[in-house]
Write a protein that holds these residues in place. Structure first.
Motif, PDB file in Angstrom:
ATOM      1  N   SER A  35      36.613  43.779  34.140  1.00 54.06           N
ATOM      2  CA  SER A  35      37.237  42.676  32.896  1.00 54.06           C
ATOM      3  C   SER A  35      35.939  41.562  32.746  1.00 54.06           C
ATOM      4  O   SER A  35      34.713  41.515  33.227  1.00 54.06           O
ATOM      5  CB  SER A  35      37.189  42.349  35.075  1.00 54.06           C
ATOM      6  N   TRP A  36      36.586  40.518  32.738  1.00 56.25           N
ATOM      7  CA  TRP A  36      35.714  39.608  31.764  1.00 56.25           C
ATOM      8  C   TRP A  36      35.925  38.589  32.529  1.00 56.25           C
ATOM      9  O   TRP A  36      37.000  38.085  33.357  1.00 56.25           O
ATOM     10  CB  TRP A  36      35.231  38.997  30.809  1.00 56.25           C
ATOM     11  N   ALA A  49      39.813  38.322  32.047  1.00 60.78           N
ATOM     12  CA  ALA A  49      40.879  39.643  31.492  1.00 60.78           C
ATOM     13  C   ALA A  49      40.742  40.638  31.591  1.00 60.78           C
ATOM     14  O   ALA A  49      39.399  40.441  31.998  1.00 60.78           O
ATOM     15  CB  ALA A  49      40.425  39.432  30.106  1.00 60.78           C
ATOM     16  N   THR A  58      45.408  46.307  28.994  1.00 63.42           N
ATOM     17  CA  THR A  58      44.766  45.056  29.458  1.00 63.42           C
ATOM     18  C   THR A  58      45.794  43.874  29.677  1.00 63.42           C
ATOM     19  O   THR A  58      47.185  43.936  28.850  1.00 63.42           O
ATOM     20  CB  THR A  58      44.254  45.042  27.644  1.00 63.42           C
ATOM     21  N   VAL A  60      45.414  39.326  29.635  1.00 62.85           N
ATOM     22  CA  VAL A  60      44.225  38.109  29.844  1.00 62.85           C
ATOM     23  C   VAL A  60      45.419  37.250  30.120  1.00 62.85           C
ATOM     24  O   VAL A  60      46.928  37.338  30.176  1.00 62.85           O
ATOM     25  CB  VAL A  60      44.512  37.681  28.468  1.00 62.85           C
ATOM     26  N   ILE A  70      41.622  41.056  24.460  1.00 62.64           N
ATOM     27  CA  ILE A  70      40.300  42.016  25.029  1.00 62.64           C
ATOM     28  C   ILE A  70      40.500  43.223  24.516  1.00 62.64           C
ATOM     29  O   ILE A  70      41.748  44.141  24.603  1.00 62.64           O
ATOM     30  CB  ILE A  70      40.561  42.081  26.981  1.00 62.64           C
ATOM     31  N   ARG A  72      38.979  47.199  23.835  1.00 63.26           N
ATOM     32  CA  ARG A  72      38.117  48.880  24.182  1.00 63.26           C
ATOM     33  C   ARG A  72      37.361  49.729  22.676  1.00 63.26           C
ATOM     34  O   ARG A  72      37.597  49.491  22.010  1.00 63.26           O
ATOM     35  CB  ARG A  72      38.495  49.543  25.188  1.00 63.26           C
ATOM     36  N   LEU A  79      33.062  46.675  26.286  1.00 63.13           N
ATOM     37  CA  LEU A  79      34.343  46.206  26.866  1.00 63.13           C
ATOM     38  C   LEU A  79      34.401  45.372  25.617  1.00 63.13           C
ATOM     39  O   LEU A  79      33.486  44.381  25.916  1.00 63.13           O
ATOM     40  CB  LEU A  79      34.542  46.100  27.533  1.00 63.13           C
ATOM     41  N   ASN A  80      35.786  44.618  24.678  1.00 66.71           N
ATOM     42  CA  ASN A  80      34.702  43.501  23.596  1.00 66.71           C
ATOM     43  C   ASN A  80      36.440  42.335  24.317  1.00 66.71           C
ATOM     44  O   ASN A  80      36.962  42.799  24.771  1.00 66.71           O
ATOM     45  CB  ASN A  80      35.499  43.611  22.200  1.00 66.71           C
ATOM     46  N   LEU A  81      35.735  41.441  24.024  1.00 66.27           N
ATOM     47  CA  LEU A  81      36.405  39.764  23.838  1.00 66.27           C
ATOM     48  C   LEU A  81      35.949  38.781  22.888  1.00 66.27           C
ATOM     49  O   LEU A  81      35.253  38.669  22.236  1.00 66.27           O
ATOM     50  CB  LEU A  81      36.109  38.959  25.421  1.00 66.27           C
ATOM     51  N   CYS A  96      31.215  40.581  32.128  1.00 66.66           N
ATOM     52  CA  CYS A  96      31.529  41.077  33.000  1.00 66.66           C
ATOM     53  C   CYS A  96      31.252  41.908  34.093  1.00 66.66           C
ATOM     54  O   CYS A  96      30.322  42.004  34.176  1.00 66.66           O
ATOM     55  CB  CYS A  96      31.069  42.494  31.599  1.00 66.66           C
TER      56      CYS A  96
END
Length: 126
Positions: A35-36, A49, A58, A60, A70, A72, A79-81, A96
């Motif tokens: 998670s973020w 997210a 996912t 958000v 979000i 992958r 993991l990108n945001l 994260c």
């Protein structure tokens, strides 16, 4: 196991930014949830997210949907945001976090997560 958040910076309102959470010592796939979170100055850390690994699902947070994306990146074990149309209220440290299994209804709780990255600062000027 280490999580490393990166990609933050000083941007202007309306800009976009991509944050990345890279894992070392373990693949992101092995976690039940990644998670973020973010923490604005003087405020509590809040959920942003998650990626539920087993289902590839996912989510958000409702009030952030439409601007936060979000995703992958298996090749980079990250993991990108993506944050679009940044606002000054998006300013904060973005973290994260991960846990071995998915905490069903309590994924917003900070204390549910075992692993945390050090955070990356996002500052949005108006």
């Amino acid at each position: 196991v280490q999580l490393q958040a990166s990609g933050g910076g000083l941007v202007q309102a309306g800009d976009s930014l991509s944050l990345s959470c890279a894992a070392s010592g373990r693949t992101l796939r092995s976690f039940g949830i990644v998670s973020w979170f973010r923490q604005a100055p003087g405020k509590e850390r809040e959920f942003v997210a998650y990626l539920r690994q087993s289902l590839g699902r996912t989510y958000v947070e409702d009030f952030l949907q439409g601007r936060f994306i979000i995703s992958r990146d298996n090749a980079r074990n990250s993991l990108n945001l993506r944050i679009n149309s940044l606002k000054p209220e998006d300013t904060g440290v973005y973290f994260c976090a991960a846990r071995d299994n998915f905490p069903v209804s309590s994924y917003r709780r900070v204390d549910m997560y075992t692993y945390w990255g050090q955070g990356t600062q996002v500052t949005v000027s108006s």
